[in-house]
Design an enzyme around this catalytic site. Structure first.
Site, PDB file in Angstrom:
ATOM      1  N   GLY A 136       0.827  -1.210   0.000  1.00 24.06           N
ATOM      2  CA  GLY A 136       0.000   0.000   0.000  1.00 24.06           C
ATOM      3  C   GLY A 136       0.858   1.256   0.000  1.00 24.06           C
ATOM      4  O   GLY A 136       1.164   1.800  -1.053  1.00 24.06           O
ATOM      5  N   SER A 232       4.767  -5.548  -3.139  1.00 25.41           N
ATOM      6  CA  SER A 232       4.472  -4.139  -3.407  1.00 25.41           C
ATOM      7  C   SER A 232       5.235  -3.259  -2.406  1.00 25.41           C
ATOM      8  O   SER A 232       6.442  -3.424  -2.250  1.00 25.41           O
ATOM      9  CB  SER A 232       2.955  -3.921  -3.353  1.00 25.41           C
ATOM     10  OG  SER A 232       2.587  -2.706  -3.949  1.00 25.41           O
ATOM     11  N   TYR A 233       4.553  -2.332  -1.715  1.00 20.26           N
ATOM     12  CA  TYR A 233       5.259  -1.490  -0.748  1.00 20.26           C
ATOM     13  C   TYR A 233       5.833  -2.305   0.407  1.00 20.26           C
ATOM     14  O   TYR A 233       6.679  -1.807   1.163  1.00 20.26           O
ATOM     15  CB  TYR A 233       4.342  -0.389  -0.211  1.00 20.26           C
ATOM     16  CG  TYR A 233       5.098   0.699   0.519  1.00 20.26           C
ATOM     17  CD1 TYR A 233       5.724   1.728  -0.179  1.00 20.26           C
ATOM     18  CD2 TYR A 233       5.228   0.672   1.907  1.00 20.26           C
ATOM     19  CE1 TYR A 233       6.449   2.704   0.490  1.00 20.26           C
ATOM     20  CE2 TYR A 233       5.942   1.654   2.580  1.00 20.26           C
ATOM     21  CZ  TYR A 233       6.551   2.672   1.867  1.00 20.26           C
ATOM     22  OH  TYR A 233       7.276   3.631   2.525  1.00 20.26           O
ATOM     23  N   ASP A 428       3.288  -7.360 -14.856  1.00 20.90           N
ATOM     24  CA  ASP A 428       2.915  -6.281 -13.940  1.00 20.90           C
ATOM     25  C   ASP A 428       3.494  -4.975 -14.443  1.00 20.90           C
ATOM     26  O   ASP A 428       4.683  -4.895 -14.760  1.00 20.90           O
ATOM     27  CB  ASP A 428       3.438  -6.576 -12.535  1.00 20.90           C
ATOM     28  CG  ASP A 428       3.269  -5.388 -11.595  1.00 20.90           C
ATOM     29  OD1 ASP A 428       2.236  -4.695 -11.699  1.00 20.90           O
ATOM     30  OD2 ASP A 428       4.168  -5.149 -10.772  1.00 20.90           O
ATOM     31  N   HIS A 481       0.762  -8.067 -10.709  1.00 19.70           N
ATOM     32  CA  HIS A 481       1.340  -7.464  -9.502  1.00 19.70           C
ATOM     33  C   HIS A 481       1.245  -8.406  -8.307  1.00 19.70           C
ATOM     34  O   HIS A 481       2.205  -8.548  -7.549  1.00 19.70           O
ATOM     35  CB  HIS A 481       0.621  -6.152  -9.204  1.00 19.70           C
ATOM     36  CG  HIS A 481       1.291  -5.303  -8.173  1.00 19.70           C
ATOM     37  ND1 HIS A 481       2.560  -4.788  -8.336  1.00 19.70           N
ATOM     38  CD2 HIS A 481       0.873  -4.865  -6.961  1.00 19.70           C
ATOM     39  CE1 HIS A 481       2.886  -4.071  -7.273  1.00 19.70           C
ATOM     40  NE2 HIS A 481       1.883  -4.112  -6.421  1.00 19.70           N
TER      41      HIS A 481
END
Length: 510
Positions: A136, A232-233, A428, A481
């Site tokens: 996020g 991701s983050y 992605d 992703h």
């Protein structure tokens, strides 16, 4: 339009297109990439420079926890046992599952929610413990990781019925899903100002406090081989937490240390400069932007400064404006070849579902399921009756620090003997494989095994390169992703090889 407003308009358009195609006009972020794009936009605003890695003094201070953050855990495990989840397949399941809260700051009333599934089979004690974190920042590891990616269940289109994931990661590990930071999913704080003061550093400290308390609640896992994984983050979350664990272990002796063996990161945010540069190169390599646009971006845009140098480079603004035109059409940048969701409604009766064919509307099914009162009761969640519904990604988590790189942390982890795998779905477009390769190349590590293909049950699974020092970079063919959503079988093969300390399987020659 001014130079600065032009560049802001470009990223605003991209962000809105992400939101619109995923939620048909919803104003809040729904997926990791929505929040990540906003985070990248915020990081490009002019600001005081943020050191890439906390200095020695502040990092060591972060491991000297207040004793009030540790609390007795006796008897709490039994109360966290989940008898059954509403809508789970008939006939029961072959593993135990738990859910509940661990307080990480008693003074502010900050508590993190977890969902834990033991490994399948008669002897889960023989398998390691793996902690999963979504990104996020502010996106749910329960909603995404557990119910859309690598957990034992997926949610059907009626938003009430579950079906089994035959490629769940608890086939090879005991998997712990943590909703972090507070304000994400069911995790909360009684001090509302905590939500606007989240940071990489505090999230890592809270996660370590969570782990130490959770292992008191589940003492059989204290000396178990332990892995941290995320996407991701969570490239930031995983490395920051792993570093905290290593620093904690330097001050502890067995059995009080955590037996960290390795970390896995998927499509991970690693280094702002190369993440951004690689994204546009990937778009060009996949014919999403023009030759003129990429030539202008490469010539005029300096990704190593927060505002892209836009105040001094009209050429950069012009090039980004050309790239902007590409994203006016609906496009799922999480998987550039995937279909998009056309309806946010759940169905009266569940549609036929398959783990091998990811439904692009799954976000809506999961959100409906996790807002059912009977589901929350079964999970032992939402005990404080939050004033907002469960959301896949929080719109209230504010972020104080965004270090531009975690590459120095990767180097430090390798010096501690921690094995690392960075994997990337090859379709992605948010943090594409191009970005990941550029970032890893910044480490200038000697190559142990050059690029070669790997196999998943006789099919091409992707490609990998192994570096000296214990780092592997792998691609997953046909994955977006969230790699375990799009290619769950290949993701499980990847994980199994990593946990076993084995090379990825090589294709069998005819």
């Amino acid at each position: 339009m001014t130079k600065r407003s032009n560049i802001s308009f470009f990223f605003l358009v991209v962000t809105l297109l992400f939101l619109l195609h995923g939620s048909h006009g919803s104003r809040r972020p729904r997926r990791q990439g929505h929040v990540l794009i906003k985070s990248l936009l915020d990081s490009r605003k002019p600001r005081m420079p943020v050191p890439p890695v906390a200095d020695e003094k502040s990092t060591l201070a972060a491991t000297a926890f207040d004793p009030s953050k540790f609390s007795p855990q006796d008897g709490l495990k039994k109360g966290d046992r989940i008898k059954a989840l509403p809508g789970q397949p008939a006939g029961g399941v072959d593993f135990r599952q738990y859910g509940g809260y661990v307080t990480v700051d008693g003074k502010s009333g900050r508590a993190l929610f977890y969902y834990f599934v033991e490994a399948v089979g008669p002897n889960p004690a023989s398998k390691p413990l793996l902690l999963w974190l979504n990104g996020g920042p502010g996106c749910s590891s329960l909603g995404f990781g557990a119910l859309e990616e690598l957990g034992p269940f997926r949610v059907m289109s009626d938003g009430r019925t579950l079906f089994r994931n035959p490629y769940a990661w608890n086939a090879v590990a005991n998997v712990l899903f943590l909703e972090s930071p507070a304000g994400t999913g069911y995790s909360y704080s009684n001090t509302t100002s905590d939500y606007s003061r989240c940071s990489d550093a505090r999230s890592a400290e809270d996660a370590l406090v969570f782990l130490l308390n959770w292992m008191e609640r589940f003492p059989e896992y204290k000396r178990r081989d332990f892995y941290i994984a995320g996407e991701s983050y969570a490239g930031h979350f995983v490395t920051q937490l792993a570093r905290c664990v290593c620093r904690h272990n330097l001050q502890q002796q067995p059995p009080n240390n955590i037996n960290l063996k390795g970390v896995l990161m998927g499509n991970a945010v690693l280094n702002a400069d190369t993440d951004n540069r690689g994204m546009y190169d990937y778009y060009w390599n996949h014919a999403l932007i023009s030759d003129d646009a990429i030539a202008g971006i490469r010539k005029f845009c300096n990704f190593s400064v927060p505002d892209l140098g836009s105040s001094e480079s009209p050429g950069c603004n012009d090039a980004l404006g050309q790239a902007d035109e590409t994203f006016r059409d609906p496009l799922d940048l999480y998987d550039i070849y995937a279909p998009i969701c056309h309806s946010e409604r759940v169905t009266a009766l569940p549609k036929t579902a398959s783990v091998d064919d990811f439904d692009p509307c799954t976000d809506y099914y999961v959100e409906a399921y996790l807002n059912l009162a009977e589901v929350q009761a079964a999970l032992h969640a939402n005990v404080t009756k939050l004033h907002y519904p469960w959301q896949g990604c929080s719109d209230q988590v504010g972020w104080d620090d965004k270090p531009r790189t975690v590459l120095p942390l990767i180097r430090e982890l390798m010096q501690h003997g921690i094995r690392i795998m960075v994997y990337s779905g090859d379709v992605d477009g948010v943090i594409p494989v191009t970005s990941t390769r550029y970032s890893i190349n910044m480490l200038k590590l000697p190559v142990k095994t050059p690029w070669q293909s790997w196999s998943c049950r006789g099919e091409l699974g992707g490609y990998s390169i192994v570096y000296q020092g214990g780092l592997t970079l792998a691609t997953v063919r046909g994955a977006g992703h969230e790699v375990p959503s799009y290619q769950p079988r290949r993701a499980l093969v990847l994980l199994t090889s990593f946990l076993n300390g084995e090379p990825l399987p090589r294709p069998v020659k005819a």
